[in-house]
Design a protein around this motif. Structure first.
Motif, PDB file in Angstrom:
ATOM      1  N   GLY A 126       0.808  -1.214   0.000  1.00  0.00           N
ATOM      2  CA  GLY A 126       0.000   0.000   0.000  1.00  0.00           C
ATOM      3  C   GLY A 126       0.838   1.259   0.000  1.00  0.00           C
ATOM      4  N   SER A 127       0.139   2.405  -0.123  1.00  0.00           N
ATOM      5  CA  SER A 127       0.820   3.698  -0.234  1.00  0.00           C
ATOM      6  C   SER A 127       1.528   4.123   1.040  1.00  0.00           C
ATOM      7  CB  SER A 127      -0.198   4.775  -0.643  1.00  0.00           C
ATOM      8  OG  SER A 127      -1.224   4.885   0.338  1.00  0.00           O
ATOM      9  N   GLN A 128       1.131   3.550   2.184  1.00  0.00           N
ATOM     10  CA  GLN A 128       1.732   3.929   3.460  1.00  0.00           C
ATOM     11  C   GLN A 128       2.799   2.951   3.924  1.00  0.00           C
ATOM     12  OE1 GLN A 128       1.121   6.849   5.046  1.00  0.00           O
ATOM     13  NE2 GLN A 128      -0.087   7.311   3.213  1.00  0.00           N
ATOM     14  N   TRP A 130       5.882   2.704   3.099  1.00  0.00           N
ATOM     15  CA  TRP A 130       7.176   3.340   3.381  1.00  0.00           C
ATOM     16  C   TRP A 130       7.190   4.004   4.762  1.00  0.00           C
ATOM     17  CZ3 TRP A 130       7.895   8.614   4.223  1.00  0.00           C
ATOM     18  CH2 TRP A 130       6.784   9.432   3.959  1.00  0.00           C
ATOM     19  N   ARG A 131       6.051   4.571   5.172  1.00  0.00           N
ATOM     20  CA  ARG A 131       5.971   5.164   6.505  1.00  0.00           C
ATOM     21  C   ARG A 131       6.079   4.081   7.580  1.00  0.00           C
ATOM     22  NH1 ARG A 131       4.180  10.488   6.577  1.00  0.00           N
ATOM     23  NH2 ARG A 131       3.174  11.228   4.652  1.00  0.00           N
ATOM     24  N   THR A 144      -2.312   5.859   9.657  1.00  0.00           N
ATOM     25  CA  THR A 144      -2.387   5.123   8.397  1.00  0.00           C
ATOM     26  C   THR A 144      -1.293   4.071   8.303  1.00  0.00           C
ATOM     27  OG1 THR A 144      -1.121   6.930   7.379  1.00  0.00           O
ATOM     28  CG2 THR A 144      -3.520   6.971   7.119  1.00  0.00           C
TER      29      THR A 144
END
Length: 419
Positions: A126-128, A130-131, A144
């Motif tokens: 998913g887009s998160q 990396w966080r 998120t």
């Protein structure tokens, strides 16, 4: 013969466990963010010792963004970089020092096996992602990223996921209760004690009181009812001595005020609940808190803003006028005391009286502050003389917006009065 000392799987000697925990694991805790903490073996041992004694331990961490403070957090921690062995509820409530915050942890759970964060990283999508990967190296995990991390953890190890997920209590808040005098009195007292504890930097979890008064034939008079550690303002050693049979003393023993002393290291705080008692009739306040370490005293009178979010305002009445008159009389007596010009005698202000205007008082279910506004008594007296405190028909009424920016929030009030 002393009892045999217990050791953990690493071979460390552990202090004896307490037969109870100070902190309630079943309170509503809708955590949506996380934190990954890796410390040295020595520091881990210190945290282990502390949590086994009181269940509460703290760690200094890098300063968090303002939006991440005072938010329910799940903390994963261990003493080897990249490996987690424990999980706990956590929250950043106070700063530790310049550029640092204090992470408080409780309700600790040891994982059934060590968890490698590298395994979680492989499952992140998913887009998160990396966080979440960044947080897994140590630090805060945003809501998120925390959601993505928990989904990956569930794939990696369902048993460990279950341990961590059980710390999160997503139960909806209870239905809005019907306001009664007894429930409102209980809510005032409950918030007053929590406020006092936070001002003194004592963990509010040391105080247990349900959000609503217990149901029964005999309604409790204070949130300290049933607390065996509650002490009286009166001379307990004399008045409760079973050998005293003098009937002249009976009326005194029936007027014992609810009070309790809390200790947290070098800090000692005594909370006195005056609401609906003779003490309120004398002083005009609901709460008295005495910081016995700093020799500071604060008096607070509670008032309810009408409406779900305070939109219906508060109309001052004759009762508030009488209460303020009592406060003024006490303030006049206090002013006759000698002035302490030393640094230890410095205070935020010379007037220890405050008004708190509450909203959602009865529906507030967690152990934090009830939303509201703290006003110094002196400012209140000025405010009601202005056109801003008048309604459309000229009557005296105040709303949250009437206070503009000249009020303390609950968190700001922790830092301000009579330090």
């Amino acid at each position: 013969m002393p009892a045999a000392l217990s050791t953990n799987k690493e071979g460390w000697i552990l202090p004896p466990s307490r037969p109870f925990t100070y902190l309630d694991g079943r309170q509503r805790w809708p955590a949506e963010q996380g934190y990954f903490l890796f410390v040295s073996r020595e520091r881990f041992q210190a945290l282990e010792d502390g949590r086994r004694v009181t269940d509460l331990c703290s760690q200094s961490i890098d300063e968090l963004p303002a939006g991440a403070r005072r938010k329910p957090t799940v903390c994963f921690y261990g003493f080897r970089k990249g490996e987690v062995t424990h999980v706990a509820r956590a929250e950043v409530r106070y700063g530790a020092e310049s550029g640092r915050d204090r992470l408080d942890m409780w309700n600790h759970r040891e994982l059934p096996r060590a968890l490698r964060v590298s395994a979680i990283k492989k499952e992140l999508i998913g887009s998160q992602a990396w966080r979440a990967r960044k947080a897994l190296d140590g630090g805060p995990c945003s809501p998120t990223a925390f959601k993505a991390m928990m989904e990956a953890l569930k794939k990696v190890d369902p048993k460990i996921f279950k341990v961590a997920d059980k710390l999160i209590d997503r139960r909806p808040p209870p239905a809005e209760p019907k306001p009664t005098a007894a429930r409102q009195n209980w809510a005032y007292q409950r918030d007053a004690v929590t406020t006092a504890l936070e001002i003194a930097r004592i963990p509010k979890e040391l105080f247990h009181a349900p959000s609503q008064p217990p149901e029964g034939k005999k309604a409790p008079k204070s949130v300290f009812d049933g607390d065996k550690q509650m002490k009286s303002v009166e001379d307990v050693l004399v008045l409760r001595d079973s050998e005293i049979r003098d009937s002249d003393w009976h009326f005194v023993t029936e007027q014992l005020y609810p009070a309790k002393t809390f200790d947290n290291g070098a800090t000692k705080l005594t909370v006195l609940l005056a609401n609906k008692l003779e003490l309120e009739k004398q002083l005009g306040v609901d709460l008295i808190y005495v910081n016995e370490t700093l020799n500071g005293v604060v008096f607070v009178q509670y008032k309810m803003l009408r409406g779900r979010d305070g939109e219906d305002g508060y109309r001052p009445d004759g009762q508030l006028k009488a209460e303020i008159a009592r406060m003024d009389a006490v303030a006049k007596t206090l002013a006759e005391c000698g002035v302490d010009d030393s640094c230890d005698g410095y205070r935020f202000g010379t007037n220890p009286f405050f008004l708190k205007f509450c909203k959602k008082l009865l529906t507030h279910s967690d152990q934090g502050h009830v939303p509201g506004y703290y006003l110094p008594l002196g400012y209140w007296k000025r405010l009601i003389e202005t056109p801003q405190a008048r309604g459309s028909k000229g009557g005296l009424i105040v709303y949250p917006e009437t206070f503009s920016r000249r009020y303390f929030t609950p968190s700001a009030f922790d830092l301000a009065p009579l330090k």
